[in-house]
Each structure stands twice: as C-alpha cells, then as structure tokens.
Design a protein around this motif. Structure first.
Motif, PDB file in Angstrom:
ATOM      1  N   ALA A 101       0.802  -1.163  -0.123  1.00  0.00           N
ATOM      2  CA  ALA A 101       0.176   0.079   0.005  1.00  0.00           C
ATOM      3  C   ALA A 101       0.803   1.121   0.043  1.00  0.00           C
ATOM      4  CB  ALA A 101      -0.982   0.146   1.181  1.00  0.00           C
ATOM      5  N   VAL A 102       1.962   1.266   0.879  1.00  0.00           N
ATOM      6  CA  VAL A 102       2.654   2.681   0.898  1.00  0.00           C
ATOM      7  C   VAL A 102       3.363   2.623  -0.275  1.00  0.00           C
ATOM      8  CG1 VAL A 102       5.026   3.427   2.197  1.00  0.00           C
ATOM      9  CG2 VAL A 102       3.128   2.372   3.754  1.00  0.00           C
ATOM     10  N   ASP A 103       4.197   1.590  -0.898  1.00  0.00           N
ATOM     11  CA  ASP A 103       4.887   1.554  -2.044  1.00  0.00           C
ATOM     12  C   ASP A 103       4.057   2.162  -3.239  1.00  0.00           C
ATOM     13  OD1 ASP A 103       7.361   0.870  -1.126  1.00  0.00           O
ATOM     14  OD2 ASP A 103       7.271  -1.136  -1.712  1.00  0.00           O
ATOM     15  N   GLY A 104       3.017   1.474  -3.214  1.00  0.00           N
ATOM     16  CA  GLY A 104       1.994   2.114  -4.291  1.00  0.00           C
ATOM     17  C   GLY A 104       1.669   3.660  -4.322  1.00  0.00           C
ATOM     18  N   ILE A 105       1.300   4.160  -3.307  1.00  0.00           N
ATOM     19  CA  ILE A 105       1.131   5.613  -2.941  1.00  0.00           C
ATOM     20  C   ILE A 105       2.463   6.510  -3.296  1.00  0.00           C
ATOM     21  CG2 ILE A 105       0.392   7.364  -1.631  1.00  0.00           C
ATOM     22  CD1 ILE A 105      -1.323   5.134  -0.060  1.00  0.00           C
ATOM     23  N   GLU A 106       3.392   5.929  -2.729  1.00  0.00           N
ATOM     24  CA  GLU A 106       4.815   6.579  -3.210  1.00  0.00           C
ATOM     25  C   GLU A 106       5.131   6.633  -4.555  1.00  0.00           C
ATOM     26  OE1 GLU A 106       6.478   8.639  -0.716  1.00  0.00           O
ATOM     27  OE2 GLU A 106       4.519   8.315   0.197  1.00  0.00           O
ATOM     28  N   PHE A 110      -1.596   4.432  -7.170  1.00  0.00           N
ATOM     29  CA  PHE A 110      -2.735   4.590  -6.571  1.00  0.00           C
ATOM     30  C   PHE A 110      -2.668   5.843  -5.538  1.00  0.00           C
ATOM     31  CE2 PHE A 110      -1.279   0.541  -5.306  1.00  0.00           C
ATOM     32  CZ  PHE A 110      -1.385   0.767  -3.768  1.00  0.00           C
ATOM     33  N   LYS A 111      -3.823   6.286  -5.547  1.00  0.00           N
ATOM     34  CA  LYS A 111      -3.756   7.538  -4.546  1.00  0.00           C
ATOM     35  C   LYS A 111      -3.761   6.956  -3.057  1.00  0.00           C
ATOM     36  CE  LYS A 111      -4.083  11.769  -3.533  1.00  0.00           C
ATOM     37  NZ  LYS A 111      -3.020  12.688  -4.029  1.00  0.00           N
TER      38      LYS A 111
END
Ligand SMILES: [Zn+2]
Length: 307
Positions: A101-106, A110-111
C-alpha cells in the motif's frame, strides 16, 4: 487516481477454529461486496523487510512467532489468539499488505489503499500476541514510512471499538508518530484513558461508555479532528475496525454503517492539506458479517471520493 485494495487468498486460509469470531468469512464478506464495484484496483501484498518487523516488534518475539505455527490443528498464542498451519503466510502477508500500500502510493500507482487483510493487528504488542493479533500491521506501516520514505509525522487513527493497546505499545516511544484511538471503556483490553499520552505526548485516547450512539460518537470525534489539524500529519494510517457498529456481537456501540463513511470523510477532509490525500487503511475488527461488509464499503466510498 484510483483507490487500491490490497488482498491475498492467504487471508482466507488463516483458520482460527469453529465458532471463532475472527474467521475467514470476514474478509470474504468484504471482498464479495467490494468486487461488485468497478472503481477499485486490486493488488497483492509484498514481503515485509525483516528490518521493519524488528523495528516494530522485538527480535525475540518475531523469532518466537515464526516458530509458533503447528504442523496440524490449532495452537493458542493467548486465550483467544489462535493459529493454524496456514496462518504464518496470512500473518506476514497481512503486515506485507501495508508495504504494498505504501509503495503504491509513493510510486503514484494509486492514491490511497485499503488493506483487506487478516488477522488484525492493533492488539499485538512489541513482545506479545494478543486479542486475535500477532503483528501490529499499522506499526509496520509506520516504521516503513519512516525508514524507507523518511516521513517525520505520521498519524494513526484507530476507530476500532477496542483500544489498540498494541498500536499504542509500538508507537508510544516513536516521536514521529501520533496514535489516536476512540474506543469503548471500560472494556477489553483495558487501558486507553487520558493517562496514556505516549512518551512524547504523542497519543490521544478517547474512552467512551457502552451504548455510545452516533451523535455522542461524533461529538467526541471532533477532538480527534482538532488534534489532527494541530499535528498536521504528512501521512495518515487508519486502523479500521468496524466493531463499533450497532449490530456487532462483541461490543456495545450504536454506530450505523453510514457512520463509517462520515468518520472517514471527516478525517480525510481535516487532513488533506497536510497529507495531500496520502492514506492507507488497515482492516482491524468487525464481527457481524453483513455490518462489516456494509461498513467497510462505506469506508471505501470515502476513500474513493477523496482520491
Ligand atoms: Zn475490535
């Protein structure tokens, strides 16, 4: 950009024994509800770096946990925390959902993200499995944000009806974190009063009586919002338990499914100027399957609205 749901089949294979409220059907019920939508992207967990696990829990405890899984049948880590052979994968992948989740946002994939994972984590202390929980998933997320992405101010909002003693334990001595909880009191697991301020005055705990209704809850929740605005978090973590719902069999709050949309929306609105909408949410409790699926869907509605 989209909202991501981080999910793995392993979460449906963490068997806790017949009649246990923290059961595979919990994540299946939410998944069935969310799969009917077409505005979400579905992602798998990543492996949690060992270093991050050991920043969150003691090395001794992590070693103990890794060697706690039976070859067959069930093993009790405390009176109500039960593991089976396939639990190991689920537990470490639940922690790993937060990494994805964190990697995807960074990485701007994804938002924001909802980790549709079990077992939950907010009762797991630095040295102890407890209350269905083995690893503080929110604590893992916090340490990863600090260690990998150099965040300095991370707020965790825990709206599960139980106090997150584990989240508190792993965050209290971290001056880059603010842990906030609303919960039924007096109640399991005990604690979570205004005496629990964290080592750096970095925790706000709001105990509320059994029977708390929506109006009373939102009056108290204004204190959460005030503290968040004062703190100006750079990143927000929800410990998202839905057992404050009026239909929940384990607790005595009177919230509706729609209230979880309100909780989420108000929190995101209060923090968006500071976080730029960077938020991950991690499933904690919620034990009435219909109420759980509806409430999680309302929570996701607000995440989607703010992305
Ligand atoms: Zn709970």
């Amino acid at each position: 950009m989209n909202t991501a749901i981080i999910n793995s089949d392993s979460y449906e294979k963490h068997f806790t024994g017949d009649g246990h409220p923290e059961q595979p059907k919990r994540v299946i019920a939410i998944k069935d509800k969310l799969k009917k939508r077409n505005d979400l992207i579905w992602e798998k967990p990543k492996k949690v770096p060992e270093k991050i696990l050991e920043m969150t829990h003691s090395k001794d405890y992590i070693n103990y946990l890794k060697n706690s899984f039976p070859q067959k049948g069930l093993k009790f880590l405390d009176g109500d925390t039960v593991v089976s052979p396939s639990s190991k994968k689920a537990i470490f992948e639940a922690a790993g959902s937060t990494i994805r989740a964190v990697d995807g946002i960074e990485n701007n994939q994804f938002k924001n993200a909802f980790c549709l994972a079990r077992p939950p984590g907010h009762h797991a202390e630095k040295n102890k499995a407890m209350g269905f929980c083995c690893i503080s998933n929110a604590g893992v997320a916090m340490n990863y944000l600090i260690n990998k992405y150099n965040y300095k101010k991370i707020a965790c909002v825990d709206f599960d009806v139980h106090w997150g003693n584990g989240n508190y334990d792993v965050m209290r001595d971290n001056e880059n974190s603010l842990y906030i909880s609303t919960h039924q009191y007096p109640f399991y697991p005990g604690g979570g009063t205004d005496k629990d301020k964290g080592d750096f005055n970095n925790s706000l705990n709001i105990p509320l009586p059994a029977g708390t209704n929506s109006e009373q809850y939102f009056n108290a929740f204004d204190r959460v919002l005030e503290r968040l605005i004062q703190y100006k978090p750079e990143f927000l973590i929800f410990s998202a338990g839905f057992d404050a719902h009026k239909d929940d069999p384990l607790a005595q709050f009177q919230l509706s499914s729609k209230d979880f949309y309100e909780i989420t929306k108000r929190t995101l609105f209060a923090t968006k100027d500071f976080t730029q909408g960077k938020v991950i949410s991690i499933l904690e409790g919620g034990y009435d399957l219909n109420a759980l699926a509806e409430s999680a869907n309302e929570h996701v509605n607000a995440l989607v609205e703010f992305n």
